[in-house]
Design an enzyme around this catalytic site. Structure first.
Site, PDB file in Angstrom:
ATOM      1  N   SER A  47     -31.340 -71.997 -50.171  1.00 39.40           N
ATOM      2  CA  SER A  47     -29.922 -71.082 -49.709  1.00 39.40           C
ATOM      3  C   SER A  47     -30.501 -69.716 -50.852  1.00 39.40           C
ATOM      4  O   SER A  47     -30.111 -68.967 -50.276  1.00 39.40           O
ATOM      5  CB  SER A  47     -28.923 -71.889 -50.226  1.00 39.40           C
ATOM      6  OG  SER A  47     -28.645 -71.528 -51.917  1.00 39.40           O
TER       7      SER A  47
ATOM      8  N   HIS B 260     -32.780 -74.315 -43.336  1.00 39.72           N
ATOM      9  CA  HIS B 260     -31.286 -73.866 -43.987  1.00 39.72           C
ATOM     10  C   HIS B 260     -30.470 -74.733 -43.245  1.00 39.72           C
ATOM     11  O   HIS B 260     -29.604 -74.181 -42.525  1.00 39.72           O
ATOM     12  CB  HIS B 260     -30.709 -72.768 -44.610  1.00 39.72           C
ATOM     13  CG  HIS B 260     -29.994 -72.725 -45.551  1.00 39.72           C
ATOM     14  ND1 HIS B 260     -29.069 -71.592 -45.746  1.00 39.72           N
ATOM     15  CD2 HIS B 260     -29.429 -73.419 -46.336  1.00 39.72           C
ATOM     16  CE1 HIS B 260     -27.863 -71.695 -46.258  1.00 39.72           C
ATOM     17  NE2 HIS B 260     -28.562 -73.083 -47.469  1.00 39.72           N
TER      18      HIS B 260
ATOM     19  N   GLU C 229     -30.357 -71.930 -40.305  1.00 41.64           N
ATOM     20  CA  GLU C 229     -31.122 -70.696 -40.611  1.00 41.64           C
ATOM     21  C   GLU C 229     -32.498 -71.214 -40.418  1.00 41.64           C
ATOM     22  O   GLU C 229     -32.732 -71.830 -41.406  1.00 41.64           O
ATOM     23  CB  GLU C 229     -30.893 -70.157 -42.097  1.00 41.64           C
ATOM     24  CG  GLU C 229     -29.118 -69.646 -41.911  1.00 41.64           C
ATOM     25  CD  GLU C 229     -28.810 -68.527 -42.466  1.00 41.64           C
ATOM     26  OE1 GLU C 229     -28.223 -67.593 -42.830  1.00 41.64           O
ATOM     27  OE2 GLU C 229     -29.007 -69.273 -44.362  1.00 41.64           O
TER      28      GLU C 229
ATOM     29  N   ASN D  85     -25.846 -66.472 -46.825  1.00 44.89           N
ATOM     30  CA  ASN D  85     -25.595 -66.188 -47.810  1.00 44.89           C
ATOM     31  C   ASN D  85     -25.361 -64.536 -48.583  1.00 44.89           C
ATOM     32  O   ASN D  85     -24.623 -64.199 -49.377  1.00 44.89           O
ATOM     33  CB  ASN D  85     -26.290 -66.988 -48.998  1.00 44.89           C
ATOM     34  CG  ASN D  85     -25.339 -68.467 -48.400  1.00 44.89           C
ATOM     35  OD1 ASN D  85     -24.634 -68.626 -48.533  1.00 44.89           O
ATOM     36  ND2 ASN D  85     -26.285 -69.444 -49.095  1.00 44.89           N
TER      37      ASN D  85
END
Length: 306
Positions: free
Chosen positions: A141, A162, A174, A212
């Site tokens: 991540s 991800h 992702e 993130n």
């Protein structure tokens, strides 16, 4: 190229004839990659870890997750629900021998501890044993995919996948490509995500990718806002839930994610880009982590849960 199996969770289709294009295998290592979802969508999943006890617990976790699904999906058809569970579990096996497992794998999806050297060590070893066509991917991540890939000789067959927790509920994946990732590899990762019933988004290999990269600085700014005395954590949480429509406020979310995890991510980003104010340190966060107050998992973070 259609990815069909993955390790350290290994996924292989139950019926290769139903697949279009060349059949391949995929490999993933972790406590929580999409093994449940893969098995439920007709893939054969082999969980791989160094501990057989952990693997058995993972199988039990999948069983529990399936029972929750059946309770909702087959409420009026208990026999059909049990058949569904058994069918999915038939697709799941486990192994403690990563070296032999990877030799019949199309995609290695790693989701171990967020430590660059450990990830590089894993992939470097597997690279020597995996077939030439095998694609490697990380579920990281926060770490750069290119840095993880540098330990291998298959830079064109390396990318990121991800997933978001809880994987059975969260639709997003992702898909990350580096400057060396081939288009064929990237398309294979996109198609695999879709085969799991997920919605993939294409990401560049930048810190935090998309979610993130936006979410972590947002949570950190909430802490700084509180540190400056511009709002209590309770009021900030309420404001973001009622004013922005977020299901959780930033402090609630930090406690859920884990303060140690948030600090680890920020420390890594700060080291990569020390002049970026978005990646600055928080004295309050550092203090809580030093005291072992990581959030929900320890019973106390910004809030108390005991």
């Amino acid at each position: 190229m259609f990815l069909a199996s993955f390790f350290i969770n290994i996924v292989e289709p139950c019926d290769a004839k139903e697949l279009e294009g060349p059949v391949e295998r995929l490999t993933s290592k972790s406590c929580s990659p999409p093994q449940h979802v893969a098995a439920s969508t007709g893939h054969s999943v082999t969980l791989v870890d160094t501990s057989e006890d952990i693997l058995k617990k993972s199988i039990k976790g999948i069983e529990g997750s399936l029972k929750r699904v059946v309770k909702k999906k087959y409420a009026d058809k208990p026999e059909a629900g049990e058949q569904f569970i058994q069918k999915v579990l038939q697709n799941v096996s486990y192994s403690t021998d990563a070296g032999s497992t990877v030799q019949s794998t199309d995609l290695v999806l790693e989701a171990i501890v967020e430590n660059l050297k450990i990830k590089q060590g894993l992939f470097g070893g597997l690279d020597k044993l995996a077939p030439a066509h095998t694609i490697f991917a990380s579920n990281t991540s926060s770490l750069p995919i290119s840095d993880i890939a540098s330990s291998t000789t298959r830079l064109d067959r390396f990318g990121g996948l991800h997933f978001f927790n809880p994987v059975p509920m969260m639709k997003l994946v992702e898909v990350i490509g580096t400057s060396a990732t081939s288009q064929e590899t990237f398309d294979s990762l996109l198609n695999f995500s879709k085969a799991l019933g997920k919605t993939p988004v294409s990401c560049k290999d930048t810190p935090g990718f998309i979610v993130n990269r936006l979410l972590v600085p947002y949570m950190m700014e909430a802490i700084r806002l509180h540190e400056r005395g511009h709002g209590s954590k309770e009021d900030i949480d309420i404001a973001m839930k009622l004013g922005a429509g977020y299901p959780m406020g930033p402090f609630e979310l930090l406690d859920y994610v884990g303060l140690d995890t948030a600090k680890f991510i920020m420390d890594g980003w700060s080291a990569m880009d020390p002049g970026n104010p978005l990646f600055g340190q928080s004295e309050l966060l550092n203090k809580l982590v030093a005291e072992g107050k990581f959030g929900k998992k320890t019973g106390e973070g910004f809030y108390k849960y005991k």
